[in-house]
Design a protein around this motif. Structure first.
Motif, PDB file in Angstrom:
ATOM      1  N   LEU A 110      38.861  26.300  42.709  1.00 47.22           N
ATOM      2  CA  LEU A 110      37.993  27.128  43.553  1.00 47.22           C
ATOM      3  C   LEU A 110      38.800  28.109  44.398  1.00 47.22           C
ATOM      4  CD1 LEU A 110      35.355  24.477  44.705  1.00 47.22           C
ATOM      5  CD2 LEU A 110      35.050  26.308  43.038  1.00 47.22           C
ATOM      6  N   GLU A 111      39.989  27.687  44.853  1.00 48.86           N
ATOM      7  CA  GLU A 111      40.843  28.603  45.616  1.00 48.86           C
ATOM      8  C   GLU A 111      41.298  29.762  44.726  1.00 48.86           C
ATOM      9  OE1 GLU A 111      41.633  28.825  48.820  1.00 48.86           O
ATOM     10  OE2 GLU A 111      40.281  27.154  49.215  1.00 48.86           O
ATOM     11  N   ALA A 112      41.635  29.446  43.481  1.00 50.64           N
ATOM     12  CA  ALA A 112      42.030  30.503  42.541  1.00 50.64           C
ATOM     13  C   ALA A 112      40.876  31.464  42.294  1.00 50.64           C
ATOM     14  CB  ALA A 112      42.488  29.878  41.230  1.00 50.64           C
ATOM     15  N   ILE A 113      39.662  30.916  42.160  1.00 51.61           N
ATOM     16  CA  ILE A 113      38.476  31.739  41.926  1.00 51.61           C
ATOM     17  C   ILE A 113      38.212  32.670  43.104  1.00 51.61           C
ATOM     18  CG2 ILE A 113      35.952  31.608  41.801  1.00 51.61           C
ATOM     19  CD1 ILE A 113      36.320  29.216  39.902  1.00 51.61           C
ATOM     20  N   LYS A 114      38.441  32.187  44.334  1.00 52.25           N
ATOM     21  CA  LYS A 114      38.256  33.031  45.524  1.00 52.25           C
ATOM     22  C   LYS A 114      39.130  34.281  45.452  1.00 52.25           C
ATOM     23  CE  LYS A 114      36.991  29.417  48.862  1.00 52.25           C
ATOM     24  NZ  LYS A 114      37.441  28.680  50.084  1.00 52.25           N
ATOM     25  N   GLU A 115      40.382  34.093  45.021  1.00 50.27           N
ATOM     26  CA  GLU A 115      41.301  35.228  44.918  1.00 50.27           C
ATOM     27  C   GLU A 115      40.874  36.183  43.800  1.00 50.27           C
ATOM     28  OE1 GLU A 115      43.654  35.883  47.109  1.00 50.27           O
ATOM     29  OE2 GLU A 115      43.005  34.077  48.165  1.00 50.27           O
ATOM     30  N   LEU A 116      40.378  35.621  42.692  1.00 53.85           N
ATOM     31  CA  LEU A 116      39.915  36.456  41.585  1.00 53.85           C
ATOM     32  C   LEU A 116      38.704  37.288  42.007  1.00 53.85           C
ATOM     33  CD1 LEU A 116      40.197  33.902  38.622  1.00 53.85           C
ATOM     34  CD2 LEU A 116      41.740  35.798  39.122  1.00 53.85           C
ATOM     35  N   LYS A 117      37.823  36.674  42.783  1.00 50.80           N
ATOM     36  CA  LYS A 117      36.631  37.386  43.255  1.00 50.80           C
ATOM     37  C   LYS A 117      37.003  38.526  44.200  1.00 50.80           C
ATOM     38  CE  LYS A 117      32.802  35.226  44.192  1.00 50.80           C
ATOM     39  NZ  LYS A 117      31.832  34.291  44.810  1.00 50.80           N
ATOM     40  N   LYS A 118      38.031  38.290  45.028  1.00 48.63           N
ATOM     41  CA  LYS A 118      38.457  39.325  45.976  1.00 48.63           C
ATOM     42  C   LYS A 118      38.943  40.573  45.256  1.00 48.63           C
ATOM     43  CE  LYS A 118      39.917  36.328  49.801  1.00 48.63           C
ATOM     44  NZ  LYS A 118      41.083  35.818  50.579  1.00 48.63           N
ATOM     45  N   THR A 119      39.596  40.359  44.129  1.00 45.37           N
ATOM     46  CA  THR A 119      40.146  41.492  43.373  1.00 45.37           C
ATOM     47  C   THR A 119      39.228  41.929  42.226  1.00 45.37           C
ATOM     48  OG1 THR A 119      41.433  39.857  42.121  1.00 45.37           O
ATOM     49  CG2 THR A 119      42.539  40.971  43.918  1.00 45.37           C
ATOM     50  N   HIS A 120      38.013  41.359  42.190  1.00 45.15           N
ATOM     51  CA  HIS A 120      36.986  41.740  41.207  1.00 45.15           C
ATOM     52  C   HIS A 120      37.452  41.563  39.759  1.00 45.15           C
ATOM     53  CE1 HIS A 120      34.776  43.332  44.632  1.00 45.15           C
ATOM     54  NE2 HIS A 120      35.844  44.056  44.955  1.00 45.15           N
ATOM     55  N   ILE A 121      38.243  40.528  39.529  1.00 44.31           N
ATOM     56  CA  ILE A 121      38.674  40.209  38.166  1.00 44.31           C
ATOM     57  C   ILE A 121      37.623  39.294  37.527  1.00 44.31           C
ATOM     58  CG2 ILE A 121      40.427  39.037  36.768  1.00 44.31           C
ATOM     59  CD1 ILE A 121      42.480  39.827  38.889  1.00 44.31           C
ATOM     60  N   PRO A 122      37.065  39.656  36.374  1.00 43.93           N
ATOM     61  CA  PRO A 122      36.040  38.808  35.744  1.00 43.93           C
ATOM     62  C   PRO A 122      36.615  37.471  35.300  1.00 43.93           C
ATOM     63  CG  PRO A 122      36.713  40.569  34.260  1.00 43.93           C
ATOM     64  CD  PRO A 122      37.371  40.860  35.575  1.00 43.93           C
ATOM     65  N   PHE A 123      35.846  36.403  35.478  1.00 39.31           N
ATOM     66  CA  PHE A 123      36.311  35.074  35.111  1.00 39.31           C
ATOM     67  C   PHE A 123      35.150  34.220  34.623  1.00 39.31           C
ATOM     68  CE2 PHE A 123      35.015  34.854  39.529  1.00 39.31           C
ATOM     69  CZ  PHE A 123      34.310  33.650  39.592  1.00 39.31           C
ATOM     70  N   VAL A 124      35.503  33.194  33.841  1.00 37.79           N
ATOM     71  CA  VAL A 124      34.531  32.192  33.391  1.00 37.79           C
ATOM     72  C   VAL A 124      35.005  30.843  33.917  1.00 37.79           C
ATOM     73  CG1 VAL A 124      33.412  31.081  31.431  1.00 37.79           C
ATOM     74  CG2 VAL A 124      34.004  33.507  31.312  1.00 37.79           C
ATOM     75  N   ALA A 125      34.170  30.167  34.682  1.00 41.04           N
ATOM     76  CA  ALA A 125      34.526  28.867  35.250  1.00 41.04           C
ATOM     77  C   ALA A 125      33.996  27.744  34.353  1.00 41.04           C
ATOM     78  CB  ALA A 125      33.945  28.729  36.656  1.00 41.04           C
ATOM     79  N   ILE A 126      34.862  26.759  34.076  1.00 44.51           N
ATOM     80  CA  ILE A 126      34.475  25.610  33.255  1.00 44.51           C
ATOM     81  C   ILE A 126      34.705  24.333  34.051  1.00 44.51           C
ATOM     82  CG2 ILE A 126      34.848  24.347  31.110  1.00 44.51           C
ATOM     83  CD1 ILE A 126      36.016  26.854  29.891  1.00 44.51           C
TER      84      ILE A 126
END
Length: 312
Positions: A110-126
C-alpha cells in the motif's frame, strides 16, 4: 437449462413406460404438461399416470421458482453490477501499457501504491485477501498472484514493472519465476524477509530485492549518525518537497557532461550515472561522456528536469 432437459427426458420416458405412449405422444404430453397450456390428454391417463403428471407439474414449478429466484438475485442483489464492473475493469486492464503490477497489498504494498498514485503511474493491485482495501483502486484483482492466469489478467505481457510484496519468501520466489517466464523483459522488484532469500530471488530473476526490516534498522542508525543528511534524502526520495525531486533520465545521444553544462543551462544537477553493467558513478566528472545505455540520476524542479530531458 440442464434441469429443464432432465425434466423433459424424465417426463417422456415416464409416459412411455407407465402409459405405453409412443415417443411422439409422450413428448407431446410432457411439453403441454410443463407448459401448463391446459390441453386434454391424447390418450386418457390411468391413476398412476395422473399421479406421475402431478409430480411432473410440481417438480416443474419448483425448478421454475428456483430459476426465478436465482435470476432475481443476480439482477437485484448486486451480482450483475459486480460482474459488469469486473468485465469493464478487465477490458481497461487489457489496454494498459508499461504499467506496474503490485502483488500483495499489505503495509509495504500500500505504501508503494501511494507513491505510484502521487506520480500518476498506472498500476494493477493483486491481493488474495478479499477484506483488503484494494477495491478502492481503479484496477484491482482479488486472487492469488502465484497463478499464471492471474498475472495474465493483470496484463503481465505489457507491464513494465512488477512489485512483489507478499510476506512469504517462497511465494515471492514463485511469482518472480512466473513473471519472468511470461515476460522476460519485465523489471522485478521483490521483497525479502530473510538474508538467505536475497541471492535466491536475484538468481530467479528479480532485478532488485528489498528487505524492509533491514532498511528500517539502517535508517534508524543513519538518523543517529547523519540525521540531517538522511532526512534530506528522505524528503527527496518520497516527493515530500513539491518544489524539487530526484528523477531518472534516459539519454538519446552520446555527449560530454561539460558540454551539457546542466546546472548553468537549466538549473538541474546531475547526481550520478548508472552504467549498463549496473555500476554507479556518483558525482561524475565534467569530462565523462554519456552513453546511450547509461541512466542519468538528476535533481531539480519539474521544469528544470523537463529542460534537462530535452537537452540529453
Amino acid at each position: 437449462m440442464f434441469l429443464f432437459f432432465v425434466l423433459m427426458f424424465t417426463g417422456t420416458a415416464g409416459y412411455m413406460l407407465l402409459e405405453q405412449y409412443s415417443l411422439l405422444n409422450a413428448l407431446y404430453m410432457t411439453v403441454i404438461t410443463l407448459a401448463s397450456v391446459g390441453y386434454a390428454e391424447t390418450i386418457p391417463l390411468s391413476d398412476v399416470g395422473k399421479v406421475f403428471t402431478m409430480l411432473l407439474i410440481l417438480t416443474n414449478l419448483a425448478i421454475l421458482t428456483y430459476v426465478i429466484t436465482k435470476v432475481s438475485r443476480f439482477l437485484f442483489d448486486g451480482e450483475f453490477h459486480k460482474l459488469y464492473k469486473h468485465l469493464s475493469m478487465q477490458k481497461k486492464i487489457d489496454l494498459l501499457k508499461d504499467h506496474v503490477i503490485v502483488c500483495g497489498c499489505g503495509q509495504n504494498g500500500l505504501e508503494a501504491i501511494k507513491e505510484l498514485k502521487k506520480t500518476h503511474i498506472p498500476f494493477v493491485a493483486i491481493d488474495k485477501n478479499e477484506k483488503s482495501t484494494i477495491e478502492e483502486f481503479d484496477y484491482h484483482i482479488f486472487d492469488d498472484a502465484t497463478k499464471d492466469e492471474v498475472l495474465i489478467k493483470a496484463g503481465i505481457m505489457h507491464a513494465k514493472h512488477i512489485l512483489i510484496t507478499t510476506p512469504n519468501d517462497a511465494d515471492n520466489m514463485f511469482v518472480v519465476l512466473v513473471a519472468k517466464e511470461l515476460n522476460p523483459d519485465i523489471i522485478v522488484i521483490c521483497r525479502a524477509m530473510k538474508d538467505t532469500s536475497v541471492k535466491k530471488l536475484k538468481t530467479a530473476g528479480a532485478t532488485n530485492v528489498i528487505m524492509p526490516d533491514k532498511l528500517g534498522g539502517v535508517h534508524m542508525a543513519n538518523l543517529v549518525l547523519l540525521p540531517d543528511v538522511k532526512e534530506f534524502i528522505d524528503v527527496m526520495s518520497t516527493y515530500q518537497n513539491n518544489g524539487c525531486a530526484i528523477s531518472e533520465l534516459t539519454p538519446l545521444r552520446s555527449q560530454n557532461l561539460q558540454a551539457i553544462n546542466s546546472w548553468h543551462v537549466c538549473g538541474a544537477t546531475i547526481l550520478g550515472i548508472k552504467q549498463k553493467s549496473g555500476e554507479y558513478i556518483i558525482n561524475p566528472a565534467p569530462d565523462y561522456s554519456i552513453q546511450l545505455s547509461d541512466r542519468i540520476i538528476a535533481i531539480g524542479s519539474k521544469t528544470q528536469l523537463e529542460d534537462l530531458k530535452k537537452i540529453i
